[in-house]
Design a protein around this motif. Structure first.
Motif, PDB file in Angstrom:
ATOM      1  N   GLY A  22       1.380  -2.866 -20.437  1.00 55.02           N
ATOM      2  CA  GLY A  22       0.222  -3.716 -20.658  1.00 55.02           C
ATOM      3  C   GLY A  22      -0.395  -4.279 -19.394  1.00 55.02           C
ATOM      4  N   LEU A  23       0.015  -3.752 -18.242  1.00 58.79           N
ATOM      5  CA  LEU A  23      -0.568  -4.210 -16.989  1.00 58.79           C
ATOM      6  C   LEU A  23      -1.947  -3.590 -16.793  1.00 58.79           C
ATOM      7  CD1 LEU A  23       2.531  -4.008 -14.621  1.00 58.79           C
ATOM      8  CD2 LEU A  23       1.635  -5.993 -15.814  1.00 58.79           C
ATOM      9  N   HIS A  24      -2.760  -4.235 -16.003  1.00 61.35           N
ATOM     10  CA  HIS A  24      -4.104  -3.757 -15.693  1.00 61.35           C
ATOM     11  C   HIS A  24      -4.137  -3.188 -14.282  1.00 61.35           C
ATOM     12  CE1 HIS A  24      -5.632  -5.580 -19.318  1.00 61.35           C
ATOM     13  NE2 HIS A  24      -4.966  -6.683 -19.005  1.00 61.35           N
ATOM     14  N   PHE A  25      -5.151  -2.410 -13.980  1.00 62.93           N
ATOM     15  CA  PHE A  25      -5.333  -1.791 -12.654  1.00 62.93           C
ATOM     16  C   PHE A  25      -4.112  -0.952 -12.272  1.00 62.93           C
ATOM     17  CE2 PHE A  25      -7.533  -5.929 -12.673  1.00 62.93           C
ATOM     18  CZ  PHE A  25      -8.847  -5.470 -12.661  1.00 62.93           C
ATOM     19  N   THR A  26      -3.632  -0.164 -13.215  1.00 62.48           N
ATOM     20  CA  THR A  26      -2.381   0.570 -13.005  1.00 62.48           C
ATOM     21  C   THR A  26      -2.494   1.661 -11.956  1.00 62.48           C
ATOM     22  OG1 THR A  26      -2.885   1.979 -14.911  1.00 62.48           O
ATOM     23  CG2 THR A  26      -1.490   0.048 -15.290  1.00 62.48           C
ATOM     24  N   ARG A  27      -3.659   2.268 -11.808  1.00 62.36           N
ATOM     25  CA  ARG A  27      -3.810   3.296 -10.768  1.00 62.36           C
ATOM     26  C   ARG A  27      -3.614   2.661  -9.394  1.00 62.36           C
ATOM     27  NH1 ARG A  27      -8.920   6.945 -11.081  1.00 62.36           N
ATOM     28  NH2 ARG A  27      -7.704   7.609 -12.862  1.00 62.36           N
ATOM     29  N   TRP A  28      -4.233   1.520  -9.198  1.00 59.83           N
ATOM     30  CA  TRP A  28      -4.106   0.817  -7.921  1.00 59.83           C
ATOM     31  C   TRP A  28      -2.671   0.317  -7.720  1.00 59.83           C
ATOM     32  CZ3 TRP A  28      -3.082  -4.260  -6.388  1.00 59.83           C
ATOM     33  CH2 TRP A  28      -3.373  -4.539  -5.052  1.00 59.83           C
ATOM     34  N   LYS A  29      -2.085  -0.287  -8.758  1.00 62.98           N
ATOM     35  CA  LYS A  29      -0.724  -0.822  -8.640  1.00 62.98           C
ATOM     36  C   LYS A  29       0.294   0.279  -8.374  1.00 62.98           C
ATOM     37  CE  LYS A  29      -1.509  -5.002 -11.223  1.00 62.98           C
ATOM     38  NZ  LYS A  29      -1.289  -5.795 -12.412  1.00 62.98           N
ATOM     39  N   ALA A  30       0.161   1.395  -9.053  1.00 64.51           N
ATOM     40  CA  ALA A  30       1.084   2.509  -8.818  1.00 64.51           C
ATOM     41  C   ALA A  30       0.906   3.057  -7.400  1.00 64.51           C
ATOM     42  CB  ALA A  30       0.864   3.607  -9.847  1.00 64.51           C
ATOM     43  N   GLY A  31      -0.330   3.172  -6.958  1.00 67.95           N
ATOM     44  CA  GLY A  31      -0.587   3.667  -5.600  1.00 67.95           C
ATOM     45  C   GLY A  31      -0.039   2.755  -4.530  1.00 67.95           C
ATOM     46  N   ARG A  32      -0.256   1.460  -4.690  1.00 68.08           N
ATOM     47  CA  ARG A  32       0.270   0.497  -3.718  1.00 68.08           C
ATOM     48  C   ARG A  32       1.793   0.472  -3.746  1.00 68.08           C
ATOM     49  NH1 ARG A  32      -1.898   0.119   0.207  1.00 68.08           N
ATOM     50  NH2 ARG A  32      -0.928  -1.875   0.688  1.00 68.08           N
ATOM     51  N   GLY A  33       2.353   0.536  -4.940  1.00 69.29           N
ATOM     52  CA  GLY A  33       3.808   0.561  -5.058  1.00 69.29           C
ATOM     53  C   GLY A  33       4.403   1.770  -4.359  1.00 69.29           C
ATOM     54  N   MET A  34       3.803   2.929  -4.587  1.00 62.67           N
ATOM     55  CA  MET A  34       4.289   4.149  -3.932  1.00 62.67           C
ATOM     56  C   MET A  34       4.162   4.040  -2.413  1.00 62.67           C
ATOM     57  SD  MET A  34       5.458   6.288  -6.187  1.00 62.67           S
ATOM     58  CE  MET A  34       5.438   7.907  -5.489  1.00 62.67           C
ATOM     59  N   ALA A  35       3.060   3.498  -1.949  1.00 59.93           N
ATOM     60  CA  ALA A  35       2.857   3.358  -0.505  1.00 59.93           C
ATOM     61  C   ALA A  35       3.922   2.472   0.126  1.00 59.93           C
ATOM     62  CB  ALA A  35       1.469   2.796  -0.225  1.00 59.93           C
ATOM     63  N   HIS A  36       4.387   1.474  -0.596  1.00 60.08           N
ATOM     64  CA  HIS A  36       5.381   0.554  -0.055  1.00 60.08           C
ATOM     65  C   HIS A  36       6.812   1.066  -0.153  1.00 60.08           C
ATOM     66  CE1 HIS A  36       2.145  -2.462  -0.073  1.00 60.08           C
ATOM     67  NE2 HIS A  36       2.886  -3.053   0.838  1.00 60.08           N
ATOM     68  N   VAL A  37       7.109   1.886  -1.147  1.00 54.15           N
ATOM     69  CA  VAL A  37       8.519   2.241  -1.364  1.00 54.15           C
ATOM     70  C   VAL A  37       8.871   3.687  -1.060  1.00 54.15           C
ATOM     71  CG1 VAL A  37       8.708   0.436  -3.111  1.00 54.15           C
ATOM     72  CG2 VAL A  37       8.333   2.774  -3.837  1.00 54.15           C
ATOM     73  N   ASP A  38       7.894   4.573  -0.932  1.00 54.85           N
ATOM     74  CA  ASP A  38       8.171   5.989  -0.676  1.00 54.85           C
ATOM     75  C   ASP A  38       8.467   6.192   0.811  1.00 54.85           C
ATOM     76  OD1 ASP A  38       8.429   8.726  -0.846  1.00 54.85           O
ATOM     77  OD2 ASP A  38       6.268   9.093  -1.034  1.00 54.85           O
ATOM     78  N   LEU A  39       9.702   5.994   1.171  1.00 50.69           N
ATOM     79  CA  LEU A  39      10.094   5.996   2.582  1.00 50.69           C
ATOM     80  C   LEU A  39      10.002   7.373   3.236  1.00 50.69           C
ATOM     81  CD1 LEU A  39      13.195   3.644   2.266  1.00 50.69           C
ATOM     82  CD2 LEU A  39      10.870   3.048   2.971  1.00 50.69           C
ATOM     83  N   HIS A  54       7.947   9.782   2.245  1.00 50.90           N
ATOM     84  CA  HIS A  54       6.571  10.265   2.069  1.00 50.90           C
ATOM     85  C   HIS A  54       6.489  11.603   1.341  1.00 50.90           C
ATOM     86  CE1 HIS A  54       5.385   6.989   4.627  1.00 50.90           C
ATOM     87  NE2 HIS A  54       6.250   7.395   5.539  1.00 50.90           N
ATOM     88  N   ASN A  55       7.352  11.776   0.317  1.00 50.55           N
ATOM     89  CA  ASN A  55       7.295  12.994  -0.479  1.00 50.55           C
ATOM     90  C   ASN A  55       6.543  12.785  -1.797  1.00 50.55           C
ATOM     91  OD1 ASN A  55       9.170  11.507  -1.914  1.00 50.55           O
ATOM     92  ND2 ASN A  55      10.654  13.176  -2.092  1.00 50.55           N
ATOM     93  N   CYS A  56       5.919  11.631  -1.941  1.00 45.96           N
ATOM     94  CA  CYS A  56       5.117  11.270  -3.123  1.00 45.96           C
ATOM     95  C   CYS A  56       5.960  11.066  -4.376  1.00 45.96           C
ATOM     96  CB  CYS A  56       4.016  12.290  -3.381  1.00 45.96           C
ATOM     97  SG  CYS A  56       2.834  12.395  -2.028  1.00 45.96           S
ATOM     98  N   TYR A  57       7.231  10.766  -4.196  1.00 42.88           N
ATOM     99  CA  TYR A  57       8.126  10.460  -5.309  1.00 42.88           C
ATOM    100  C   TYR A  57       9.017   9.297  -4.925  1.00 42.88           C
ATOM    101  CZ  TYR A  57       6.916  14.938  -7.388  1.00 42.88           C
ATOM    102  OH  TYR A  57       6.235  15.985  -7.939  1.00 42.88           O
TER     103      TYR A  57
END
Length: 78
Positions: free
Chosen positions: A34-51, A53-56
């Motif tokens: 039920g969160l909003h702006f999920t594309r942005w949140k998922a993208g930012r989350g991936m940018a911060h945690v994908d050490l 850089h394999n996009c997973y």
């Protein structure tokens, strides 16, 4: 949700059961919560945690970073 529930939630959102969380899987799961702006949140989350850089999100270290990120940014982990 607790950290343990969050880890179980991550296991559940791994739809193809490859042991890795893709940005698309994360986005859909955030939307299902039920969160909003999920594309942005998922993208930012991936940018911060994908050490590596394999996009997973894969591996213990990236999982721990995602838990910390979810606590600080999304407010979904207690």
């Amino acid at each position: 949700m607790t950290e343990q529930q969050f880890v179980q939630w991550l296991n559940d959102i791994d739809t193809n059961k490859d042991g890795m969380i893709s940005k698309a899987e994360l986005r859909k799961a955030l939307h299902d919560l039920g969160l909003h702006f999920t594309r942005w949140k998922a993208g930012r989350g991936m940018a911060h945690v994908d050490l590596n850089h394999n996009c997973y999100i894969d591996g213990h270290e990236e999982l721990e970073k995602l838990i910390a990120y979810a606590k600080n940014r999304w407010g979904i982990v207690n």
